[in-house]
Design an enzyme around this catalytic site. Sequence first.
Site, PDB file in Angstrom:
ATOM      1  N   ASP A  44     -11.042   2.572   4.264  1.00  0.00           N
ATOM      2  CA  ASP A  44     -11.274   1.124   4.093  1.00  0.00           C
ATOM      3  C   ASP A  44     -12.778   0.827   3.987  1.00  0.00           C
ATOM      4  OD1 ASP A  44      -9.216  -0.630   3.700  1.00  0.00           O
ATOM      5  OD2 ASP A  44      -8.724  -0.865   5.827  1.00  0.00           O
ATOM      6  N   GLN A  81      -4.459  -1.864   9.716  1.00  0.00           N
ATOM      7  CA  GLN A  81      -4.298  -3.178   9.093  1.00  0.00           C
ATOM      8  C   GLN A  81      -4.779  -4.292  10.040  1.00  0.00           C
ATOM      9  OE1 GLN A  81      -3.191  -3.706   5.847  1.00  0.00           O
ATOM     10  NE2 GLN A  81      -3.762  -5.817   6.224  1.00  0.00           N
ATOM     11  N   LYS A 131       0.839  -1.210   0.000  1.00  0.00           N
ATOM     12  CA  LYS A 131       0.000   0.000   0.000  1.00  0.00           C
ATOM     13  C   LYS A 131       0.873   1.258   0.000  1.00  0.00           C
ATOM     14  CE  LYS A 131      -3.743  -2.585   2.127  1.00  0.00           C
ATOM     15  NZ  LYS A 131      -4.411  -3.036   3.346  1.00  0.00           N
TER      16      LYS A 131
END
Length: 294
Positions: free
Chosen positions: A119, A96, A52
Site C-alpha cells: 500500500d 484495510q 481486491k
Amino acid sequence: MTIIDGKKISSDIQDEIAIEVKTIIANNGRIPHLAAVLVGNDGASETYVAAKVKACERVGFKSTLVRMPDTTTEQELLSKLKELNDDSHIDGYIVQSPLPKHIDEYKIIEAIAPEKDVDGFHPQSVGRMALNLPTYLPATPFGIVQLLERYKIETAGKHCVVLGRSHIVGSPMSILMARNNAYANCTVTLCHSKTANLKEFTLKADILIVALGKAEFVTAEMVKDGVVIIDVGITRVPSDKTKSGFRLLGDVKYDEVAPKCSFITPVPGGVGPMTIASLLLNTLKASRGEVYKK
Ligand code: NAP
C-alpha cells in the site's frame, strides 16, 4: 478535450499483469501472493477488499483474506502482522482501513514489514518515495502517475497545483510531481484549507490535481483554458435517478469545467479504477524483489 478513461487503463494494466503471470507459470516461477487483513465488518471495507481479491483472481495472483472481528485488540492485530511478515509465501499485504477506533492506525502501519508494504503507507516507503529510491508508491498517486504516462501528458516544466494534503493522496502526489522523473518535473504548489486566495493558484495551474472530498468545488471560473484536471474526489449524493439511490460526484463541476480542459478524469471511471491496478503492480514488484532483494 480528452476524457481520461481510467477504467480502460486499469483493465489494460490488469490484462498485462495476467500475461506476466502466465509467463511466470510457464517458467515454473512463484505466483505473486497478496494478503488483505480486514478487521470488523464495515460495509464499504468489505466491498473494497472483495474487489481486491477478485482482481487477484482475474490476473492469476494468489490471495489470502484474513478476517478478524471488530473486537480484535491492537496486540492481536500486531501478532497477526508479525505472522504475515514472517510468512515467506506472502509477497505483500494490506491492512484495510478504517480500523476500529481502539486500534492506533499508525502503530499498525509501522508494524508492516517495509518489503511487504504494497500500500506504500509505511514511513520507510514514504521516505524512499521522497528520496526517489525504488519503493512501493501509494495506490492512488501511483494510479494518477500511470494515467499521465499512458496518455503521454506533458508534465516537465508545467505548474502542477495540488488541492488537498492528505497522507494518502495530496501530499504524496505533490512529492511525485516534483521529482526529477519522466511524467513529473513539475513546479508544484500544494494547497489546503488554510490556503489564502485559492483561486489565484488554481487559475495558474497547467495541471490541477484535486483531492478535497468536496463535491463540485472546482468551477469553470477557477481554471484556465487547456488545463489538465485529475479529479480524485468521490462524494456519494442521494439520487432518485439511480437504482442504488445515490450517485457519485467528483470535486470538480464536470459539465462546466470539462470544455475548458485539454484532459480530464471523469467521476466515476477516472482515478478510482486505477487504485486496484496500482496495488497489483506493487504486488508484482514485491514478488520479483524489485524494491527489496528477496
Ligand atoms: P482528506 O484526508 O479529508 O483531505 C482533504 C484535504 O482537502 C485536506 O488536506 C484539507 O485541508 C483540504 N481541504 C478541505 N477543504 C478545503 C478547501 N475549502 N480549500 C482547500 N483545501 C481544502 O481527504 P482524502 O483522503 O485526501 O480524499 C479526498 C477525496 O478523494 C475524497 O473525496 C475521497 O473519497 C477521495 N479519494 C478517492 C480515491 C480514489 O481512488 N479515487 C482514493 C482516495 C481518496 P486541511 O489539511 O487543511 O484540512
